[in-house]
Design a protein around this motif. Structure first.
Motif, PDB file in Angstrom:
ATOM      1  N   LEU A  22      13.433  -7.801   5.724  1.00  0.00           N
ATOM      2  CA  LEU A  22      13.730  -6.572   5.003  1.00  0.00           C
ATOM      3  C   LEU A  22      12.728  -5.495   5.399  1.00  0.00           C
ATOM      4  CD1 LEU A  22      14.668  -7.810   1.410  1.00  0.00           C
ATOM      5  CD2 LEU A  22      16.096  -7.570   3.456  1.00  0.00           C
ATOM      6  N   LEU A  23      13.238  -4.325   5.730  1.00  0.00           N
ATOM      7  CA  LEU A  23      12.417  -3.225   6.231  1.00  0.00           C
ATOM      8  C   LEU A  23      12.590  -2.017   5.328  1.00  0.00           C
ATOM      9  CD1 LEU A  23      13.616  -3.735   9.902  1.00  0.00           C
ATOM     10  CD2 LEU A  23      11.399  -4.461   8.986  1.00  0.00           C
ATOM     11  N   PHE A  24      11.496  -1.492   4.803  1.00  0.00           N
ATOM     12  CA  PHE A  24      11.587  -0.369   3.881  1.00  0.00           C
ATOM     13  C   PHE A  24      12.094   0.890   4.588  1.00  0.00           C
ATOM     14  CE2 PHE A  24       9.661   3.488   2.068  1.00  0.00           C
ATOM     15  CZ  PHE A  24      10.323   3.483   0.851  1.00  0.00           C
ATOM     16  N   ARG A  25      12.992   1.603   3.912  1.00  0.00           N
ATOM     17  CA  ARG A  25      13.468   2.907   4.364  1.00  0.00           C
ATOM     18  C   ARG A  25      13.514   3.837   3.150  1.00  0.00           C
ATOM     19  NH1 ARG A  25      12.458   0.547   8.370  1.00  0.00           N
ATOM     20  NH2 ARG A  25      13.808   0.107  10.166  1.00  0.00           N
ATOM     21  N   ASP A  26      13.241   5.126   3.368  1.00  0.00           N
ATOM     22  CA  ASP A  26      13.300   6.067   2.248  1.00  0.00           C
ATOM     23  C   ASP A  26      14.420   7.088   2.386  1.00  0.00           C
ATOM     24  OD1 ASP A  26      12.304   7.657   4.268  1.00  0.00           O
ATOM     25  OD2 ASP A  26      10.603   8.436   3.119  1.00  0.00           O
ATOM     26  N   ALA A  63      14.356 -13.977   2.540  1.00  0.00           N
ATOM     27  CA  ALA A  63      13.972 -12.619   2.925  1.00  0.00           C
ATOM     28  C   ALA A  63      12.536 -12.626   3.421  1.00  0.00           C
ATOM     29  CB  ALA A  63      14.106 -11.674   1.739  1.00  0.00           C
ATOM     30  N   LEU A  64      12.308 -12.110   4.630  1.00  0.00           N
ATOM     31  CA  LEU A  64      10.958 -11.912   5.132  1.00  0.00           C
ATOM     32  C   LEU A  64      10.508 -10.515   4.728  1.00  0.00           C
ATOM     33  CD1 LEU A  64      11.952 -14.342   6.920  1.00  0.00           C
ATOM     34  CD2 LEU A  64      10.350 -13.500   8.653  1.00  0.00           C
ATOM     35  N   ILE A  65       9.391 -10.435   4.024  1.00  0.00           N
ATOM     36  CA  ILE A  65       8.912  -9.154   3.497  1.00  0.00           C
ATOM     37  C   ILE A  65       7.503  -8.905   3.994  1.00  0.00           C
ATOM     38  CG2 ILE A  65       8.278  -7.910   1.389  1.00  0.00           C
ATOM     39  CD1 ILE A  65      10.642  -9.206   0.023  1.00  0.00           C
ATOM     40  N   ASN A  66       7.299  -7.726   4.594  1.00  0.00           N
ATOM     41  CA  ASN A  66       6.015  -7.375   5.187  1.00  0.00           C
ATOM     42  C   ASN A  66       4.951  -7.120   4.121  1.00  0.00           C
ATOM     43  OD1 ASN A  66       7.084  -7.446   7.788  1.00  0.00           O
ATOM     44  ND2 ASN A  66       7.717  -5.306   7.711  1.00  0.00           N
ATOM     45  N   VAL A  85      11.547 -15.790  -0.763  1.00  0.00           N
ATOM     46  CA  VAL A  85      10.932 -14.936   0.255  1.00  0.00           C
ATOM     47  C   VAL A  85       9.977 -15.708   1.157  1.00  0.00           C
ATOM     48  CG1 VAL A  85      11.085 -12.928  -1.271  1.00  0.00           C
ATOM     49  CG2 VAL A  85       8.962 -14.248  -1.180  1.00  0.00           C
ATOM     50  N   VAL A  86       9.731 -15.118   2.313  1.00  0.00           N
ATOM     51  CA  VAL A  86       8.638 -15.522   3.188  1.00  0.00           C
ATOM     52  C   VAL A  86       7.725 -14.305   3.308  1.00  0.00           C
ATOM     53  CG1 VAL A  86       7.963 -16.253   5.507  1.00  0.00           C
ATOM     54  CG2 VAL A  86      10.069 -17.146   4.478  1.00  0.00           C
ATOM     55  N   ILE A  87       6.459 -14.472   2.994  1.00  0.00           N
ATOM     56  CA  ILE A  87       5.504 -13.374   3.056  1.00  0.00           C
ATOM     57  C   ILE A  87       5.051 -13.203   4.498  1.00  0.00           C
ATOM     58  CG2 ILE A  87       3.269 -12.516   2.264  1.00  0.00           C
ATOM     59  CD1 ILE A  87       5.449 -12.722   0.090  1.00  0.00           C
ATOM     60  N   GLU A  88       5.390 -12.061   5.088  1.00  0.00           N
ATOM     61  CA  GLU A  88       5.075 -11.793   6.486  1.00  0.00           C
ATOM     62  C   GLU A  88       3.781 -10.979   6.557  1.00  0.00           C
ATOM     63  OE1 GLU A  88       7.268  -9.767  10.370  1.00  0.00           O
ATOM     64  OE2 GLU A  88       8.463 -10.474   8.673  1.00  0.00           O
TER      65      GLU A  88
END
Length: 404
Positions: A22-26, A63-66, A85-88
């Motif tokens: 998952l990649l944050f977007r605004d 979900a891989l989350i940065n 989740v997987v903490i990236e």
């Protein structure tokens, strides 16, 4: 308001999708904005995990989350369910003693950890016993250059390795032959943009709550009263309780009960999460003001006819417009909140005391006098009392303005 997130598929050796990063977007522009890693992660949690949930975005897959240095230090992982989740851990995290202790705490809390854009140095050796996944950016560290490191890592039976930014069939074939377990890149799929509706809230209330929470002896009644003034904040609080992060031992029938269940330390972290996520104050929408009026109106009516249901009546009124705010079916939304069955039923139109109270409020507010007379008969209240009760509700909701 609209919120955005991008997801990119992660595939196994059979080229089946097994997870999404998952990649944050605004915005609807598919690139990472210029904000800190802490704010990006905080907003990703607020707008996705505490909205419809990461499982909704990933179709039930991991979900891989940065997580960068700031997010790790702020313990933002505490708001993510370890089973989902997987903490990236981003490459900007250094292999220091402090970071090792933070990662070890996550490991012992049953989180799966991944090292992103990995470049081996001896300082990372002790971290290897904590991680489940190591990602190599093959644009930064080309596959032929990391062959020996990959062989060394393959000796760790618990560690899986992933090649990211694969763009050609040749790169995939080489990574496959080298024994990589997972693959990610434009060759398989570009990040896909997803758009959701979320609730906007009054940032000034967050500051007021933050100030009270940080006192040596915070007053839970004051904090509960502040949460009651904003349906958005109340929704996020209840979503946190029901997000899978904490085991729920009993149903929640009031905001005060939710706060007591959360506890002071978790509450501090939750308010800090909101403060980290958003730094711009926004005025509450008129729809949100209506939610507050509905909540108090329902509560005051319940005080006249069924005192034991005052807390449940307040929640019923507070969330009565949630489907309109989020443009989602009420049936979907209430199942994501830890409400007793009576509240869920009332919000979905099933006939019970809470439903009749809400129908009375709606009829009075819309000026539907025939419907109002029918509604008051069902709850046995004199309609002549309603103007004064409504005025009390509006005056109480106007305290919203005093805080801003």
């Amino acid at each position: 308001m609209s919120v955005f997130v991008a997801r990119q598929a992660i595939l196994n050796r059979r080229q089946n999708v097994v997870a999404y990063e998952l990649l944050f977007r605004d915005s609807d522009k598919n690139y990472f904005p210029e904000i800190s890693d802490g704010q990006a992660t905080a907003r990703l949690i607020m707008e996705n995990q505490l909205n419809l949930g990461t499982r909704h975005i990933t179709s039930g897959k991991k979900a891989l989350i940065n997580i960068g240095p700031e997010s790790l230090k702020l313990d933002l992982c505490a708001f993510l369910p370890c089973k989902d989740v997987v903490i990236e851990l981003l490459e900007t995290i250094e292999p220091t003693d402090d970071n090792y202790e933070l990662c070890r705490d996550l490991f012992h809390s049953n989180y799966k950890l991944a090292l992103d854009d990995f470049v081996y140095t001896p300082q990372w050796e002790r971290f290897l016993k904590l991680v489940n996944l190591i990602k190599f950016d093959i644009r930064q560290t080309p596959l032929p250059e990391i062959a020996q490191v990959v062989k060394k890592l393959k000796k760790h039976k618990r560690i899986k390795i992933l090649a990211e930014k694969i763009e050609t069939p040749e790169e995939f074939e080489l990574a496959y032959k080298m024994g990589f377990d997972y693959f990610q890149g434009y060759y398989f799929a570009k990040p896909t943009m997803l758009k959701q509706n979320d609730i906007d809230y009054n940032y000034a209330l967050v500051i007021a709550i933050y100030a009270e929470v940080m006192k040596p002896n915070p007053d839970i009644s004051v904090i509960s009263g502040l949460f009651e003034l904003d349906a958005a904040l109340a929704y996020k609080l209840l979503r946190l309780i029901n997000s899978g992060v904490f085991p729920i031992k009993s149903q929640i029938s009031s905001l005060k009960q939710a706060l007591v269940y959360l506890g002071q330390e978790r509450l501090k972290k939750f308010v800090s999460l909101i403060v980290t996520a958003y730094t711009v104050k926004s005025k509450p929408a008129e729809l949100m003001k209506m939610c507050v009026v509905h909540a108090r109106f329902c509560e005051l009516i319940a005080a006249q006819i069924s005192k034991q249901q005052k807390g449940e009546a307040f929640l019923t009124g507070l969330f009565s417009l949630l489907d309109a705010i989020l443009d989602q079916p009420m049936s979907l939304l209430v199942n994501k909140l830890p409400f007793p069955d009576d509240i869920k039923a009332a919000l979905q139109g099933e006939k019970n005391t809470l439903h009749y109270i809400l129908e009375t409020v709606k009829a009075y507010e819309s000026g539907s006098w025939w419907a109002l007379e029918q509604a008051v008969l069902l709850i046995n209240i004199d309609s002549k009392l309603l103007p004064n009760i409504y005025k009390q509700a509006v005056d109480w909701a106007d305290s919203y303005k005093n805080i801003t």
